[in-house]
Design an enzyme around this catalytic site. Structure first.
Site, mmCIF file in Angstrom:
data_model
loop_
_atom_site.group_PDB
_atom_site.id
_atom_site.type_symbol
_atom_site.label_atom_id
_atom_site.label_comp_id
_atom_site.label_asym_id
_atom_site.label_seq_id
_atom_site.Cartn_x
_atom_site.Cartn_y
_atom_site.Cartn_z
ATOM 1 N N GLN A 232 -10.570 2.530 2.746
ATOM 2 C CA GLN A 232 -9.433 2.331 3.658
ATOM 3 C C GLN A 232 -9.523 3.363 4.776
ATOM 4 O O GLN A 232 -9.503 4.562 4.507
ATOM 5 C CB GLN A 232 -8.103 2.480 2.899
ATOM 6 C CG GLN A 232 -6.915 2.209 3.796
ATOM 7 C CD GLN A 232 -5.570 2.374 3.114
ATOM 8 O OE1 GLN A 232 -4.723 3.139 3.562
ATOM 9 N NE2 GLN A 232 -5.345 1.670 2.026
ATOM 10 N N TYR B 139 2.718 9.853 -0.103
ATOM 11 C CA TYR B 139 3.830 9.304 0.691
ATOM 12 C C TYR B 139 5.181 9.596 0.035
ATOM 13 O O TYR B 139 6.227 9.399 0.649
ATOM 14 C CB TYR B 139 3.704 7.781 0.861
ATOM 15 C CG TYR B 139 2.445 7.270 1.512
ATOM 16 C CD1 TYR B 139 1.549 8.127 2.157
ATOM 17 C CD2 TYR B 139 2.142 5.914 1.499
ATOM 18 C CE1 TYR B 139 0.391 7.635 2.747
ATOM 19 C CE2 TYR B 139 0.994 5.416 2.091
ATOM 20 C CZ TYR B 139 0.115 6.279 2.698
ATOM 21 O OH TYR B 139 -1.018 5.777 3.277
ATOM 22 N N LYS C 37 -2.872 6.126 -4.051
ATOM 23 C CA LYS C 37 -3.990 7.018 -3.714
ATOM 24 C C LYS C 37 -3.813 8.385 -4.355
ATOM 25 O O LYS C 37 -2.691 8.894 -4.459
ATOM 26 C CB LYS C 37 -4.082 7.181 -2.192
ATOM 27 C CG LYS C 37 -4.037 5.861 -1.464
ATOM 28 C CD LYS C 37 -4.221 5.976 0.028
ATOM 29 C CE LYS C 37 -3.874 4.660 0.696
ATOM 30 N NZ LYS C 37 -2.444 4.466 0.975
ATOM 31 N N GLY D 266 -2.032 1.465 15.723
ATOM 32 C CA GLY D 266 -2.173 2.825 16.260
ATOM 33 C C GLY D 266 -0.856 3.577 16.143
ATOM 34 O O GLY D 266 -0.426 4.242 17.082
ATOM 35 N N ASP E 187 0.838 -1.202 0.000
ATOM 36 C CA ASP E 187 0.000 0.000 0.000
ATOM 37 C C ASP E 187 0.876 1.257 0.000
ATOM 38 O O ASP E 187 1.678 1.460 0.902
ATOM 39 C CB ASP E 187 -0.880 -0.005 1.255
ATOM 40 C CG ASP E 187 -1.841 1.163 1.267
ATOM 41 O OD1 ASP E 187 -2.938 1.019 0.704
ATOM 42 O OD2 ASP E 187 -1.497 2.228 1.822
ATOM 43 N N SER F 291 -2.931 1.867 9.942
ATOM 44 C CA SER F 291 -2.458 2.060 11.332
ATOM 45 C C SER F 291 -3.052 1.028 12.295
ATOM 46 O O SER F 291 -3.570 1.394 13.356
ATOM 47 C CB SER F 291 -2.764 3.476 11.823
ATOM 48 O OG SER F 291 -2.131 4.432 11.012
ATOM 49 N N PRO F 292 -2.985 -0.265 11.959
ATOM 50 C CA PRO F 292 -3.580 -1.271 12.850
ATOM 51 C C PRO F 292 -2.903 -1.333 14.219
ATOM 52 O O PRO F 292 -3.473 -1.871 15.157
ATOM 53 C CB PRO F 292 -3.385 -2.591 12.082
ATOM 54 C CG PRO F 292 -2.225 -2.329 11.175
ATOM 55 C CD PRO F 292 -2.336 -0.893 10.775
ATOM 56 N N HIS G 257 -7.666 9.686 -1.548
ATOM 57 C CA HIS G 257 -6.966 9.563 -0.262
ATOM 58 C C HIS G 257 -7.787 10.046 0.940
ATOM 59 O O HIS G 257 -7.694 9.498 2.030
ATOM 60 C CB HIS G 257 -5.628 10.309 -0.318
ATOM 61 C CG HIS G 257 -4.611 9.776 0.647
ATOM 62 N ND1 HIS G 257 -3.269 9.727 0.379
ATOM 63 C CD2 HIS G 257 -4.752 9.240 1.887
ATOM 64 C CE1 HIS G 257 -2.632 9.196 1.418
ATOM 65 N NE2 HIS G 257 -3.514 8.893 2.339
#
Ligand code: A2P
Length: 276
Positions: free
Chosen positions: A171, A53, A78, A201, A48, A198-199, A111
């Site tokens: 997302q 970015y 994105k 955090g 991803d 951000s699984p 995005h």
């Protein structure tokens, strides 16, 4: 089948590997190049990235150099959050394809519903324009699936009411403690796959006492609990790491969190993320 080899089938039949490598804040050049290469070497098939970015070129180069056939890797990018016009979206997509040095993209997302510099701004008309451009690229075979990111049910309603294709993916930030129930329910109802960015955090969740306690119980790491939690919530986690040991750890999530422990994790509330 191991979690790293499992996938969601999108509403158009395209297969999206459930675990992806996140690359937000991964620096262009060696850092992005090696993270992607390490992930691919260790079995990841879903990467991803985003125009925003600024690492698409390194991501694309790593994918090429991996030697893995392009069609075996699912790549997302994105559209920058401030681009809210039809022509702007077409142009930006060409730039993304050029930066990645690809012939096609697997998934392209808007995005955010607003520019990051103007969170909350009403860009409904612009989002429809941008999405229509993505529809035309999808129909032309340049993108295998199209979607959005950071969209609320209201933002999604706008697309569903004014566009032809229901987004294949939304997302969103999603991790233990963050309440995304309304958005997730909306997506389920409309057959939109939810990806969890951000699984961990952005790392702050790993210090949570209750998550540490749960990890000890299962003899896994707090990161593995966080990623497994997202999978059991039927979302596709996109953990980011630049370290090989962690990249490997984050895909070793072939255990089952019991319902009573999921309920325990569900009771954790709040967003621990901090930005310096
Ligand atoms: P690093 O890139 O130095 O490994 P998120 O995916 O929620 O955005 O979290 C990313 C953050 O968590 C990064 O700071 C990353 O640091 C860190 N991280 C990723 N995987 C692990 C892991 N298995 N253990 C500890 N920290 C991790």
């Amino acid at each position: 089948m191991k979690a790293i080899n499992q996938y969601f089938t999108l509403s158009n039949g395209v297969k999206l590997p459930k675990i992806g490598l996140g690359t937000w804040q991964v620096k262009d050049g060696d850092e992005a190049y090696h993270s992607v290469l390490m992930a691919l070497k260790n079995g990841y098939r879903h990467i991803d990235t985003a125009e925003g970015y600024q690492n698409e070129a390194s991501v694309g180069r790593a994918i090429k150099d991996s030697g893995i056939p392009r069609e075996e890797i699912f790549v997302t990018s994105k559209l920058e959050s401030h681009i809210k016009s039809y022509e702007g979206a077409l142009k930006a997509f060409e730039q993304t394809l050029k930066a990645l040095d690809f012939e096609y993209l697997d998934l392209f997302l808007i995005h955010a519903p607003w520019p990051w510099s103007e969170i909350g701004k009403d860009c409904k008309a612009g989002n429809v324009e941008a999405f229509k451009a993505m529809e035309s690229l999808y129909k032309a075979g340049k993108i295998r699936a199209i979607g959005v990111s950071n969209f609320s049910p209201d933002d999604l309603d706008n697309i569903l009411n004014h566009c032809e294709i229901v987004p294949h993916v939304n997302q969103i930030a999603y991790f233990i403690g963050l309440d995304q129930k309304a958005t997730i329910e909306y997506c389920r109802k409309h057959n939109i796959v939810v990806e969890a960015y951000s699984p961990l955090g952005i790392g702050y969740l790993l210090k949570n006492e209750d998550i540490i306690k749960t990890a000890e119980k299962y003899q896994v790491s707090p990161a593995q609990i966080c990623i497994r939690y997202c999978l059991q919530k039927d979302t596709a986690p996109l953990p980011k790491s630049t370290h090989e040991a962690r990249i490997i750890m984050n895909k070793e999530v072939d255990f089952e969190i019991k319902p009573e422990d999921m309920a325990f994790l569900d009771q954790i509330k709040g967003d621990p993320r901090r930005w310096n």
